[in-house]
Design a protein around this motif. Sequence first.
Motif, PDB file in Angstrom:
ATOM      1  N   TRP A  79       0.817  -1.214   0.000  1.00 25.27           N
ATOM      2  CA  TRP A  79       0.000   0.000   0.000  1.00 25.27           C
ATOM      3  C   TRP A  79       0.849   1.261   0.000  1.00 25.27           C
ATOM      4  O   TRP A  79       0.643   2.166  -0.813  1.00 25.27           O
ATOM      5  CB  TRP A  79      -0.920  -0.033   1.218  1.00 25.27           C
ATOM      6  N   LEU A  80       1.825   1.327   0.890  1.00 24.77           N
ATOM      7  CA  LEU A  80       2.465   2.608   1.189  1.00 24.77           C
ATOM      8  C   LEU A  80       3.820   2.835   0.521  1.00 24.77           C
ATOM      9  O   LEU A  80       4.239   3.987   0.359  1.00 24.77           O
ATOM     10  CB  LEU A  80       2.637   2.749   2.709  1.00 24.77           C
ATOM     11  N   ASP A  81       4.489   1.771   0.128  1.00 27.39           N
ATOM     12  CA  ASP A  81       5.863   1.951  -0.356  1.00 27.39           C
ATOM     13  C   ASP A  81       5.958   2.703  -1.681  1.00 27.39           C
ATOM     14  O   ASP A  81       7.022   3.196  -2.040  1.00 27.39           O
ATOM     15  CB  ASP A  81       6.571   0.594  -0.486  1.00 27.39           C
ATOM     16  N   LYS A  82       4.872   2.823  -2.413  1.00 24.69           N
ATOM     17  CA  LYS A  82       4.930   3.528  -3.698  1.00 24.69           C
ATOM     18  C   LYS A  82       4.833   5.043  -3.535  1.00 24.69           C
ATOM     19  O   LYS A  82       4.994   5.790  -4.513  1.00 24.69           O
ATOM     20  CB  LYS A  82       3.821   3.031  -4.624  1.00 24.69           C
ATOM     21  N   TYR A  83       4.558   5.516  -2.313  1.00 20.63           N
ATOM     22  CA  TYR A  83       4.401   6.954  -2.088  1.00 20.63           C
ATOM     23  C   TYR A  83       5.662   7.549  -1.463  1.00 20.63           C
ATOM     24  O   TYR A  83       6.347   6.885  -0.686  1.00 20.63           O
ATOM     25  CB  TYR A  83       3.226   7.226  -1.147  1.00 20.63           C
ATOM     26  N   ASP A  84       5.918   8.799  -1.797  1.00 17.77           N
ATOM     27  CA  ASP A  84       6.968   9.560  -1.124  1.00 17.77           C
ATOM     28  C   ASP A  84       6.307  10.376  -0.018  1.00 17.77           C
ATOM     29  O   ASP A  84       5.664  11.391  -0.277  1.00 17.77           O
ATOM     30  CB  ASP A  84       7.681  10.480  -2.115  1.00 17.77           C
ATOM     31  N   LEU A  85       6.465   9.934   1.213  1.00 23.36           N
ATOM     32  CA  LEU A  85       5.842  10.599   2.354  1.00 23.36           C
ATOM     33  C   LEU A  85       6.864  11.346   3.199  1.00 23.36           C
ATOM     34  O   LEU A  85       6.579  11.730   4.339  1.00 23.36           O
ATOM     35  CB  LEU A  85       5.105   9.567   3.219  1.00 23.36           C
ATOM     36  N   SER A  86       8.056  11.582   2.633  1.00 18.15           N
ATOM     37  CA  SER A  86       9.139  12.192   3.403  1.00 18.15           C
ATOM     38  C   SER A  86       8.817  13.612   3.845  1.00 18.15           C
ATOM     39  O   SER A  86       9.300  14.069   4.891  1.00 18.15           O
ATOM     40  CB  SER A  86      10.431  12.186   2.579  1.00 18.15           C
ATOM     41  N   THR A 345      -6.556   8.616  -1.591  1.00 18.65           N
ATOM     42  CA  THR A 345      -6.548   9.383  -0.343  1.00 18.65           C
ATOM     43  C   THR A 345      -5.126   9.701   0.119  1.00 18.65           C
ATOM     44  O   THR A 345      -4.866  10.813   0.586  1.00 18.65           O
ATOM     45  CB  THR A 345      -7.276   8.585   0.764  1.00 18.65           C
ATOM     46  N   ILE A 346      -4.209   8.751  -0.017  1.00 20.55           N
ATOM     47  CA  ILE A 346      -2.831   8.986   0.411  1.00 20.55           C
ATOM     48  C   ILE A 346      -2.183  10.063  -0.427  1.00 20.55           C
ATOM     49  O   ILE A 346      -1.477  10.946   0.090  1.00 20.55           O
ATOM     50  CB  ILE A 346      -2.014   7.680   0.340  1.00 20.55           C
ATOM     51  N   GLN A 347      -2.424  10.040  -1.734  1.00 23.01           N
ATOM     52  CA  GLN A 347      -1.873  11.073  -2.618  1.00 23.01           C
ATOM     53  C   GLN A 347      -2.394  12.440  -2.210  1.00 23.01           C
ATOM     54  O   GLN A 347      -1.650  13.415  -2.143  1.00 23.01           O
ATOM     55  CB  GLN A 347      -2.246  10.762  -4.073  1.00 23.01           C
ATOM     56  N   PHE A 348      -3.698  12.527  -1.944  1.00 19.88           N
ATOM     57  CA  PHE A 348      -4.310  13.800  -1.525  1.00 19.88           C
ATOM     58  C   PHE A 348      -3.667  14.297  -0.225  1.00 19.88           C
ATOM     59  O   PHE A 348      -3.281  15.456  -0.110  1.00 19.88           O
ATOM     60  CB  PHE A 348      -5.811  13.582  -1.321  1.00 19.88           C
ATOM     61  N   LEU A 349      -3.540  13.404   0.757  1.00 16.26           N
ATOM     62  CA  LEU A 349      -3.013  13.802   2.058  1.00 16.26           C
ATOM     63  C   LEU A 349      -1.536  14.153   2.011  1.00 16.26           C
ATOM     64  O   LEU A 349      -1.070  15.038   2.731  1.00 16.26           O
ATOM     65  CB  LEU A 349      -3.253  12.675   3.069  1.00 16.26           C
ATOM     66  N   SER A 350      -0.788  13.464   1.154  1.00 10.92           N
ATOM     67  CA  SER A 350       0.660  13.714   1.089  1.00 10.92           C
ATOM     68  C   SER A 350       0.992  15.062   0.454  1.00 10.92           C
ATOM     69  O   SER A 350       2.110  15.559   0.614  1.00 10.92           O
ATOM     70  CB  SER A 350       1.347  12.592   0.314  1.00 10.92           C
ATOM     71  N   LYS A 351       0.044  15.651  -0.279  1.00 15.25           N
ATOM     72  CA  LYS A 351       0.289  16.922  -0.963  1.00 15.25           C
ATOM     73  C   LYS A 351      -0.194  18.129  -0.176  1.00 15.25           C
ATOM     74  O   LYS A 351      -0.085  19.268  -0.655  1.00 15.25           O
ATOM     75  CB  LYS A 351      -0.398  16.904  -2.334  1.00 15.25           C
ATOM     76  N   LEU A 352      -0.740  17.912   1.026  1.00 10.88           N
ATOM     77  CA  LEU A 352      -1.267  19.060   1.785  1.00 10.88           C
ATOM     78  C   LEU A 352      -0.139  19.998   2.239  1.00 10.88           C
ATOM     79  O   LEU A 352       0.969  19.565   2.526  1.00 10.88           O
ATOM     80  CB  LEU A 352      -2.032  18.530   3.014  1.00 10.88           C
TER      81      LEU A 352
END
Length: 352
Positions: A79-86, A345-352
């Motif tokens: 689920w999460l490893d494809k996102y850059d949440l740094s 949802t993760i993409q939306f939240l990571s760009k806030l």
Amino acid sequence: MTIDDHKSHLISLGKFLNQFEVDESVKNENLPANDTLFSELDEKIDRAIHHNGWFNRENIIFSLKQWSEALTENNLKLWLDKYDLSNSGGKTVGIVMAGNIPLVGFHDFISVLVTGHKVLVKLSSSDKLLLPVIAKYLMQLDSRYEERILFTEEKLENFEAVIATGSNNTARYFEYYFKKRPNIIRKNRNSVAVITGDETQEELSRLGEDIFRYYGLGCRNVSKLYVPENYDFDSFFKAIYDWNPLINQDKYANNYDYNKAVYLMSEFKLLDNGFLMLKEDESFGSPIATLFYEQYSSKEELSQQLESNSEKIQCVVKNKPEHADVLFGNTQKPKLWDYADDIDTIQFLSKL
């Protein structure tokens, strides 16, 4: 708190949720933070049944089991490893939750947490007992959640983004009230199933799970069938008959009786097996104890119709799924990466 911290805590939470059973829950003495919260959640499950007449222990446990199966190390990695949440986090995100099925807003809840934000939750009055205990379990695992998880019964205030779920009517209010903040506003959607006529009894039986789980109240529940022209429904009715005890549930039976009376007075043509009515109708949102159906003459025609109505459809269910379709029996078993309304949802939240 790092993303690995969140993953570790959610894995423990999944094991915590897996303890609960329909008949008798069995406490796992090796789980952290389990001494008091095991009994508390078991009690709240029974209280939730009396609080909301549409909830029963079987459906609540079904929901907890699905989450326990989702919250594994492998699933969280996929689920999460494809996102850059740094660079993600630091905001307060409000969530206005629905209450049609148990823990329907849980995915939004954990999405806000894993992206590093604080979550401000306004629970539905129909489902306000379970999530606070689950949040308390996370706080027992890591006290830093105490500052990151807030619940309110008042109007949402002091937030920087929002995720709100409701009916089409309430969505219009949400869109106006939250228009100045980044938002995800979810409206009514329904799910449909495509029958080809070649299904076995066992395959059609699995479709019953998609129709009747949670009494059909979820957006992922099938509320409409697409069938070939002149389809014989006998096999379908035989395959789903094991769900007939639903008619013994008072609220379901009241809806069945009321809708049947309305249909008969209006002289609508119905197919009826004593606990489910089938009505030919172009609409998507069928009432409780009713399933709409529509006939199709070709796969090409059906594909065009589904595409043109995609914004009204949550899931397309098929015995032989293609692309994003869902296999019979699996609508209430979404993966962590199966986003409602196809909004990441993760993409939306990571760009806030």
